[in-house]
Write a protein that holds these residues in place. Structure first.
Motif, short mmCIF file in Angstrom:
data_model
loop_
_atom_site.label_atom_id
_atom_site.label_comp_id
_atom_site.label_asym_id
_atom_site.label_seq_id
_atom_site.Cartn_x
_atom_site.Cartn_y
_atom_site.Cartn_z
N ILE A 63 0.92 -1.08 0.00
CA ILE A 63 0.03 -0.04 0.04
C ILE A 63 0.99 1.30 0.04
CG2 ILE A 63 -1.82 1.29 1.07
CD1 ILE A 63 -2.68 -1.30 2.45
N PRO A 64 0.81 2.19 -1.00
CA PRO A 64 1.71 3.35 -1.03
C PRO A 64 1.41 4.21 0.04
CG PRO A 64 0.42 3.02 -3.15
CD PRO A 64 0.01 1.84 -2.10
N LEU A 65 0.25 4.28 0.83
CA LEU A 65 -0.01 4.94 1.91
C LEU A 65 1.37 4.99 2.94
CD1 LEU A 65 -1.74 6.88 3.69
CD2 LEU A 65 -2.91 4.69 4.56
N PHE A 66 1.83 3.72 3.09
CA PHE A 66 2.53 3.10 4.23
C PHE A 66 4.17 3.19 3.65
CE2 PHE A 66 -0.89 0.48 5.41
CZ PHE A 66 -1.45 1.57 6.53
N ASP A 67 4.52 3.81 2.38
CA ASP A 67 5.79 4.11 1.75
C ASP A 67 6.54 5.09 2.32
OD1 ASP A 67 7.58 2.32 0.40
OD2 ASP A 67 7.16 3.83 -1.46
N GLY A 68 5.68 6.13 2.83
CA GLY A 68 6.76 7.10 3.40
C GLY A 68 7.35 8.26 2.45
N VAL A 69 6.84 7.87 1.20
CA VAL A 69 7.28 9.15 -0.01
C VAL A 69 6.16 10.17 0.24
CG1 VAL A 69 7.95 9.46 -2.19
CG2 VAL A 69 8.46 7.21 -1.04
N PRO A 70 6.68 11.27 0.64
CA PRO A 70 5.70 12.37 0.89
C PRO A 70 4.72 12.78 -0.42
CG PRO A 70 7.78 13.29 1.31
CD PRO A 70 7.86 11.77 1.06
N GLU A 71 5.52 12.73 -1.53
CA GLU A 71 4.83 12.98 -2.80
C GLU A 71 3.86 12.08 -3.36
OE1 GLU A 71 7.90 12.67 -2.29
OE2 GLU A 71 8.93 14.71 -2.55
N LEU A 72 3.84 10.77 -2.86
CA LEU A 72 2.98 9.68 -3.00
C LEU A 72 1.94 9.32 -2.13
CD1 LEU A 72 5.60 7.52 -4.98
CD2 LEU A 72 4.09 9.37 -5.89
N SER A 73 2.41 9.69 -0.75
CA SER A 73 1.40 9.44 0.33
C SER A 73 1.30 10.60 1.22
CB SER A 73 1.71 8.01 1.12
OG SER A 73 2.93 8.25 1.90
N ILE A 74 1.91 10.66 2.42
CA ILE A 74 1.68 11.31 3.39
C ILE A 74 2.92 11.78 4.10
CG2 ILE A 74 -0.81 11.10 3.81
CD1 ILE A 74 0.11 10.30 6.67
N SER A 75 3.07 12.69 4.82
CA SER A 75 4.38 13.12 5.82
C SER A 75 3.32 13.31 6.99
CB SER A 75 5.18 13.96 5.42
OG SER A 75 4.54 15.17 5.07
N VAL A 76 4.40 13.09 8.14
CA VAL A 76 3.81 13.56 9.47
C VAL A 76 3.92 14.99 10.01
CG1 VAL A 76 3.46 12.62 11.79
CG2 VAL A 76 4.13 11.09 9.80
N PRO A 77 2.88 15.74 10.23
CA PRO A 77 3.29 17.08 10.55
C PRO A 77 3.81 16.98 11.87
CG PRO A 77 1.04 16.99 9.83
CD PRO A 77 1.54 15.62 10.00
N ILE A 78 4.35 18.41 12.50
CA ILE A 78 4.81 18.51 13.86
C ILE A 78 3.68 18.39 14.71
CG2 ILE A 78 5.71 20.38 15.36
CD1 ILE A 78 7.07 21.40 13.15
N GLY A 79 3.82 17.74 15.85
CA GLY A 79 2.86 17.22 16.77
C GLY A 79 1.64 16.21 16.55
N ARG A 80 2.00 15.69 15.41
CA ARG A 80 1.04 14.43 15.06
C ARG A 80 1.86 13.03 14.97
NH1 ARG A 80 -3.97 15.81 12.99
NH2 ARG A 80 -4.38 18.12 13.69
N SER A 81 1.05 12.04 15.03
CA SER A 81 1.54 10.66 15.04
C SER A 81 0.99 10.13 13.73
CB SER A 81 1.41 9.94 16.07
OG SER A 81 2.04 10.62 17.25
N PHE A 82 1.63 9.07 13.15
CA PHE A 82 1.12 8.29 11.95
C PHE A 82 1.58 6.83 12.53
CE2 PHE A 82 1.29 6.43 7.86
CZ PHE A 82 -0.03 6.45 7.50
N THR A 83 0.66 5.78 12.26
CA THR A 83 1.04 4.40 12.26
C THR A 83 1.36 3.73 10.96
OG1 THR A 83 0.16 4.25 14.54
CG2 THR A 83 0.66 2.13 13.50
N TYR A 84 2.53 3.27 10.72
CA TYR A 84 2.82 2.50 9.34
C TYR A 84 2.48 1.04 9.70
CZ TYR A 84 5.09 6.80 7.77
OH TYR A 84 5.39 8.03 7.43
N PHE A 85 2.22 0.26 8.61
CA PHE A 85 1.80 -1.06 8.73
C PHE A 85 2.55 -1.97 7.55
CE2 PHE A 85 -0.23 -4.89 7.25
CZ PHE A 85 -0.39 -5.53 8.44
N TYR A 86 3.28 -2.92 8.23
CA TYR A 86 4.20 -3.62 7.21
C TYR A 86 3.98 -5.24 7.46
CZ TYR A 86 6.62 0.55 7.64
OH TYR A 86 7.20 1.94 7.35
N ARG A 87 4.05 -6.16 6.44
CA ARG A 87 4.13 -7.36 6.68
C ARG A 87 5.07 -8.28 5.69
NH1 ARG A 87 -1.00 -9.94 5.23
NH2 ARG A 87 -1.96 -9.15 7.14
#
Ligand SMILES: [Cu+2]
Length: 421
Positions: free
Chosen positions: A157-181
């Motif tokens: 899932i591209p959402l969890f790939d961490g490339v901000p142009e293709l998914s999201i980046s985590v702004p200051i003061g926020r958290s995000f949980t990545y999933f991998y298998r």
């Protein structure tokens, strides 16, 4: 700041669906099929149930570290006069804050470490990594996000790939949980992908590796420690040591601390590092970022000293997230390269294509799995072949990407319980 544990719980089916559907109508499943035409998530999550799970929490922030003090000074860039006592270089980095309370996590702002925490997972584990962006204590004007990009990892899932142009980046003061298998064992690396030339250079890089399912034993292989699912035990080892190879350009680090911009085409590294340390610091034992007594390498906690007993198989997991090629060599020791870029070196007919050499060349963004048999008791140097990368800032003393392999008589050292120890 949001509660990262709440965020962890918040990776609900609904959140996952919302994320996935926001990025396209279908996702590729780990078995190669796709969810086209199906309700997204139902198969994905149903399949997750039997897997073991692992979760951890990383914080991203800035901080200060200490490179060897006897390197030639480069006024005003290094040592940086703004650095607190006992430090001399400004960095960005990750910290392992797994299990910390919110207050403890927030207190790590301005206390980044290099290299990033060493991560190890078993194949087919459901992994959740929560990233909290604590912001930059020295540069509150910089509103940069951060991400976790697992380099070389085939993400479903591209959402969890961490490339901000293709998914999201985590702004200051926020958290995000990545999933991998992870399905493919081997040595990988991870880094922040936000303003990546800058953030990678500033220190947001670490080694992550995946242990093969074969470690539990198969019909043909005894339970044990293996690098890959080789089917014949040919990648068995006794001890493992991971190395993140990077270069550190002190001028760029100074400019980030002092609100100046850098022309990256002027790239001219000052320090060359193994796990964020330059020789002779590479030989020092592990540090503890939480301990006031940890000394000058507190925020460079990963040791690169290799120890073994004669006759043992030693695995070196080497990743390069610098911007230059490096060539690792060990005088008088045959190095067997068994894996490259998280893939077993094997031909189509199944025969081994291991490379026996005494010099292993590793390009930026590449990894190698190297096994050697510990020779007679004694001390052996493991170092980068390029002269510039075995000095500290061009100084007279040996430095940079160099460490020692200290071999003891058989039976001297107890079994290894964790990497780089
Ligand atoms: Cu970043």
């Amino acid at each position: 700041m949001s509660d990262p544990r709440a965020n962890d719980r918040g990776l609900s089916r609904r959140a996952l669906l919302a994320g996935a559907t926001g990025l396209g109508a279908w996702v590729l499943l780990p078995d190669g099929s796709s969810t086209a035409g199906q309700p997204i998530g139902s198969r994905l999550l149903a399949a997750a149930a039997p897997n073991p799970s692992a979760s951890m929490h990383l914080a991203a922030t800035d901080g200060w570290v200490c490179m060897p003090d006897d390197a030639p000074k480069i006024p005003p860039f290094w040592p940086d006069a703004m650095a607190p006592d006992g430090a001399n270089l400004y960095v960005f980095g990750f910290r392992d804050v797994t299990g910390f309370t919110d207050a403890q996590v927030t207190a790590q702002r301005g206390k980044a470490q290099i290299s990033a925490p060493l991560l190890a997972f078993d194949q087919e584990t459901d992994i959740k990594i929560t990233l909290t962006n604590l912001g930059l204590s020295i540069r509150p004007d910089l509103t940069d996000g951060h991400t976790v990009h697992w380099h070389g990892f085939r993400n479903a899932i591209p959402l969890f790939d961490g490339v901000p142009e293709l998914s999201i980046s985590v702004p200051i003061g926020r958290s995000f949980t990545y999933f991998y298998r992870p399905h493919d064992p081997g040595t990988y690396m991870y880094h922040c992908h936000f303003e990546d030339v800058e953030h990678v250079q500033m220190g947001m890089t670490g080694v992550v590796f995946v242990r093969p399912a074969q470690n539990k034993g198969t019909a043909t292989v005894q339970p044990g420690k293996y690098v890959y699912n080789d089917g014949d035990g040919s990648t068995r080892y006794d001890r493992e040591f991971a190395f993140m190879m990077t270069e550190i350009w002190a001028e760029a680090h100074y400019r980030d601390a002092h609100i100046q911009t850098t022309d990256w085409t002027d790239y001219k590294p000052t320090f060359y590092a193994l796990n964020g340390r330059s020789y002779p610091d590479t030989l020092e034992p592990a540090g503890d970022p939480m301990s006031d007594a940890a000394g000058r390498l507190r925020y460079q906690p990963i040791s690169s000293l290799v120890t073994a007993n004669t006759g043992e198989k030693v695995l070196l997991r080497v990743a390069n997230l610098g911007y230059q090629y490096h060539a690792l060599t060990a005088d008088g020791i045959d190095l067997t390269v068994v894996g490259k870029d998280a893939a077993l070196l094997r031909s189509r007919d199944g025969s081994a294509e291991f490379l026996v050499t005494n010099t292993v060349v590793i390009g930026p963004g590449e990894s190698r799995d190297i096994i050697f048999t510990a020779p007679d008791p004694g001390t052996y140097l493991l170092y980068s072949r390029d002269l510039a990368s075995t000095t500290n800032g061009g100084g007279a003393r040996r430095g940079g990407q160099m460490t020692e392999i200290r071999v003891s008589a058989p039976g001297t050292l107890p079994a290894q319980t964790k990497p780089n120890a």
